[in-house]
Design a protein around this motif. Structure first.
Motif, mmCIF file in Angstrom:
data_model
loop_
_atom_site.group_PDB
_atom_site.id
_atom_site.type_symbol
_atom_site.label_atom_id
_atom_site.label_comp_id
_atom_site.label_asym_id
_atom_site.label_seq_id
_atom_site.Cartn_x
_atom_site.Cartn_y
_atom_site.Cartn_z
ATOM 1 N N GLY A 1 0.818 -1.208 0.000
ATOM 2 C CA GLY A 1 0.000 0.000 0.000
ATOM 3 C C GLY A 1 0.847 1.251 0.000
ATOM 4 N N GLY B 1 -6.226 3.921 -5.461
ATOM 5 C CA GLY B 1 -7.208 2.850 -5.332
ATOM 6 C C GLY B 1 -6.568 1.526 -4.961
ATOM 7 N N TYR B 2 -5.429 1.227 -5.613
ATOM 8 C CA TYR B 2 -4.705 0.007 -5.262
ATOM 9 C C TYR B 2 -4.214 0.052 -3.819
ATOM 10 C CZ TYR B 2 -4.536 -1.213 -10.244
ATOM 11 O OH TYR B 2 -4.867 -1.542 -11.540
ATOM 12 N N GLN C 1 -6.911 -0.802 -1.464
ATOM 13 C CA GLN C 1 -7.172 -2.242 -1.478
ATOM 14 C C GLN C 1 -6.166 -2.995 -0.605
ATOM 15 O OE1 GLN C 1 -7.377 -3.699 -5.499
ATOM 16 N NE2 GLN C 1 -8.919 -2.210 -6.113
ATOM 17 N N TRP C 2 -4.878 -2.631 -0.729
ATOM 18 C CA TRP C 2 -3.861 -3.307 0.080
ATOM 19 C C TRP C 2 -4.063 -3.043 1.566
ATOM 20 C CZ3 TRP C 2 -1.849 -7.223 -1.973
ATOM 21 C CH2 TRP C 2 -1.419 -7.255 -3.301
ATOM 22 N N SER D 1 -6.846 -2.329 2.992
ATOM 23 C CA SER D 1 -8.061 -3.055 3.371
ATOM 24 C C SER D 1 -7.760 -4.534 3.621
ATOM 25 C CB SER D 1 -9.131 -2.917 2.283
ATOM 26 O OG SER D 1 -9.514 -1.564 2.121
ATOM 27 N N LEU D 2 -6.882 -5.096 2.786
ATOM 28 C CA LEU D 2 -6.490 -6.490 2.989
ATOM 29 C C LEU D 2 -5.750 -6.662 4.312
ATOM 30 C CD1 LEU D 2 -5.324 -7.548 -0.596
ATOM 31 C CD2 LEU D 2 -7.287 -8.437 0.680
ATOM 32 N N THR E 1 -8.360 -6.575 6.946
ATOM 33 C CA THR E 1 -9.132 -7.821 6.891
ATOM 34 C C THR E 1 -8.367 -8.977 7.518
ATOM 35 O OG1 THR E 1 -10.253 -7.086 4.876
ATOM 36 C CG2 THR E 1 -10.291 -9.449 5.351
#
Length: 240
Positions: A29, A212-213, A216-217, A219-220, A223
């Motif tokens: 990220g 955006g990428y 996502q990272w 968020s992972l 998670t």
């Protein structure tokens, strides 16, 4: 560890796996954010270049990185016999070509590739559209870009045959024509009575994709932490 009737007893392998995963996701990220910063900086440089007057293309060999995205002015004579048509170029939904002609730089033995603009293919693709040519010296203004354009082709080992090319490769073009080229391509901006369209797209920074990428990272990573907690928190009286 027991808290309010719940116990938290993760396995060592789960701790290691989660820690490594979160570290990797966060670093990826951060890397995407750094790429976004680089693209924003480059875009700001492009905006600054657009406000500056065009500079004259030197008569000696240059480096692409010293002139890329700069507005330049060059005088010389076209060699229409070495014009190539770059295929699969669309404009407002219509199929066409980009017309690339070498220009012999005045007072120099060097040539420069001029992308003169877009033209429609016509109904019969076996007949190339005619481009008005001139043997008189011309002055061209445009923006410097990389001369390499890539599209899908079967092999890059054989020189293209004919005037219609799927890609423009500077080295292959020099081999095919025998001309010594500047390592750039110029997207012509000044208007000429030749029927070509020079409505070049102005690229955005592209940073939004990297942001955006990055999201996502990150968020992972979040998670992975949540899954780790959910799978390793149990009621005190529950069995392992």
């Amino acid at each position: 560890m027991i808290v309010l009737g719940y116990r938290f007893e993760p396995k060592l392998w789960a701790i290691i796996a989660t820690t490594v995963s979160v570290f990797v996701f966060i670093e990826l990220g951060k890397w995407q954010l750094s790429r976004a910063d680089e693209k924003n900086a480059r875009y700001e440089q492009l905006e600054q270049y657009a406000k500056e007057p065009a500079i004259t293309l030197p008569e000696v060999l240059i480096k692409l990185e010293d002139f890329q995205y700069r507005d330049i002015e060059v005088r010389g004579e076209y060699l229409p016999e070495h014009t190539v048509y770059l295929d699969n170029k669309t404009y407002k939904g219509r199929a066409g070509y980009h017309v690339v002609t070498p220009l012999k730089i005045a007072n120099s033995s060097l040539y420069v590739a001029i992308n003169r603009g877009w033209i429609a293919t016509g109904y019969d693709r076996t007949i190339l559209p005619l481009i008005p040519e001139t043997n008189e010296p011309v002055k061209v203004t445009g923006v410097v870009v990389s001369p390499e354009s890539r599209a899908l082709e079967l092999s890059d080992k054989v020189l293209p045959v004919g005037k219609v090319w799927s890609n423009f490769d500077l080295q292959r073009y020099q081999e095919a024509t025998g001309l010594k080229m500047q390592p750039i391509m110029v997207l012509q901006k000044d208007q000429a009575e030749d029927g070509l369209v020079r409505d070049w797209d102005k690229p955005d920074s592209g940073a939004s994709k990297n942001i955006g990428y990055a999201v996502q990272w990150f968020s992972l990573a979040a998670t992975a932490i949540i899954i780790f907690l959910v799978l390793n928190v149990r009621r005190k009286n529950s069995k392992s």
